[in-house]
Design an enzyme around this catalytic site. Structure first.
Site, PDB file in Angstrom:
ATOM      1  N   LYS A  58      -0.114   4.926   4.384  1.00 36.89           N
ATOM      2  CA  LYS A  58      -1.313   3.558   5.088  1.00 36.89           C
ATOM      3  C   LYS A  58      -0.668   3.492   6.597  1.00 36.89           C
ATOM      4  O   LYS A  58       0.768   2.614   7.040  1.00 36.89           O
ATOM      5  CB  LYS A  58      -1.316   2.792   4.691  1.00 36.89           C
ATOM      6  CG  LYS A  58      -2.628   1.486   5.287  1.00 36.89           C
ATOM      7  CD  LYS A  58      -2.644   0.244   4.240  1.00 36.89           C
ATOM      8  CE  LYS A  58      -4.212  -0.419   4.912  1.00 36.89           C
ATOM      9  NZ  LYS A  58      -4.994   0.351   5.111  1.00 36.89           N
ATOM     10  N   HIS A  93       1.067  -0.535  -0.158  1.00 37.27           N
ATOM     11  CA  HIS A  93      -0.074  -0.125   0.191  1.00 37.27           C
ATOM     12  C   HIS A  93       0.967   1.134   0.048  1.00 37.27           C
ATOM     13  O   HIS A  93       1.808   1.241   0.252  1.00 37.27           O
ATOM     14  CB  HIS A  93      -0.975  -0.319   1.314  1.00 37.27           C
ATOM     15  CG  HIS A  93      -2.006  -1.089   1.000  1.00 37.27           C
ATOM     16  ND1 HIS A  93      -2.019  -2.325   1.636  1.00 37.27           N
ATOM     17  CD2 HIS A  93      -3.214  -1.122   0.945  1.00 37.27           C
ATOM     18  CE1 HIS A  93      -3.420  -2.731   1.080  1.00 37.27           C
ATOM     19  NE2 HIS A  93      -4.342  -1.901   0.586  1.00 37.27           N
TER      20      HIS A  93
END
Length: 266
Positions: free
Chosen positions: A155, A151
């Site tokens: 995040k 990601h």
């Protein structure tokens, strides 16, 4: 639900919140009645909902009647939305991840009184991937399983909620507990891999929307099941479909599988 669904978005100034607002503005099945933000969220002006002005607010008491809330906020924001939904009999779609066991138990308890649909990912592709992984994990029960996810660098939780969803799907298919079998870190002389464990690896960087690969590894062969998201709006679209489906449902705990199964007639 055939009539117009009155919807509120919690976490409206976040990436997912902004994507939801943009799509809901153009979706005539909904009336966007509230855009809830954290008290310290930056000012963003007023989102337009079907020609009317709707101001951002962090005050749930200022909202009118709501049929369903879509939550992509954080643990504190989710707790606030849950309290409002319970008190007012409002359905709740939970897309927030990274909250603890205490809040998870509160959500479970709330599903006795309101309809709650909770998913770590609202991608239809991920829903199908989880289903395929269940089948593969059961059929190849003695193969090693590793789940790799990537990601963007902003995040905050790891592994991702989607990676954990995949791990739980595989563990259930093998009749074991993910809590007992998961390996979240390997460093130094960690020793040989223990049979039956489910390993996780995490990548963070750049602007990666979301990538997940489940690797089933046998002797002399390997099966990889992968999903790559290139547009964050896929999650917003899935959450909106879930909200439309959930509105008007009786109290209970629902998942994306239930929606897909009903729509496919299975």
């Amino acid at each position: 639900m055939g009539e117009i669904v009155r919807v509120a978005v919690n976490g409206a100034t976040g990436r997912m919140g902004r994507a939801l607002l943009e799509l809901l503005r153009r979706d005539r099945r909904f009336a966007l009645v509230a855009a809830i933000t954290a008290p310290d969220a930056p000012e963003m002006g007023a989102p337009v909902a079907h020609g009317s002005q709707l101001c951002f607010s962090h005050d749930w008491s200022a909202t009118g009647p709501i049929d369903v809330v879509i939550d992509f906020s954080g643990p504190d924001g989710l707790a606030s939305a849950l309290a409002h939904c319970e008190a007012n009999g409002v359905a709740l779609v939970v897309g927030t991840t990274g909250y603890g066991d205490q809040l998870a138990r509160r959500i479970d308890a709330a599903s006795v009184r309101i309809a709650v649909l909770r998913s770590a990912s609202f991608s239809l592709g991920i829903a199908v991937l989880a289903r395929l992984l269940r089948e593969a994990s059961a059929a190849l029960a003695d193969w090693d399983l590793e789940i790799v996810e990537a990601h963007h660098g902003r995040k905050e939780d790891a592994p991702s909620g989607t990676a954990l969803l995949l791990g739980e799907s595989a563990a259930a298919a093998r009749g074991v507990s993910l809590d007992a079998q998961a390996v979240y870190a390997r460093e130094g002389r960690s020793g040989p891999r223990q049979p039956g464990t489910i390993g996780f690896a995490v990548v963070r960087g750049g602007d990666i929307v979301g990538e997940h690969t489940a690797m089933l590894i046998g002797q002399g062969e390997r099966l990889e099941l992968s999903h790559r998201a290139t547009d964050r709006s896929i999650f917003a679209r899935g959450a909106i479909e879930a909200a439309h489906w959930l509105a008007g449902k009786p109290a209970g705990a629902y998942g994306l599988d239930a929606m897909l199964a009903e729509r496919s007639g299975r």
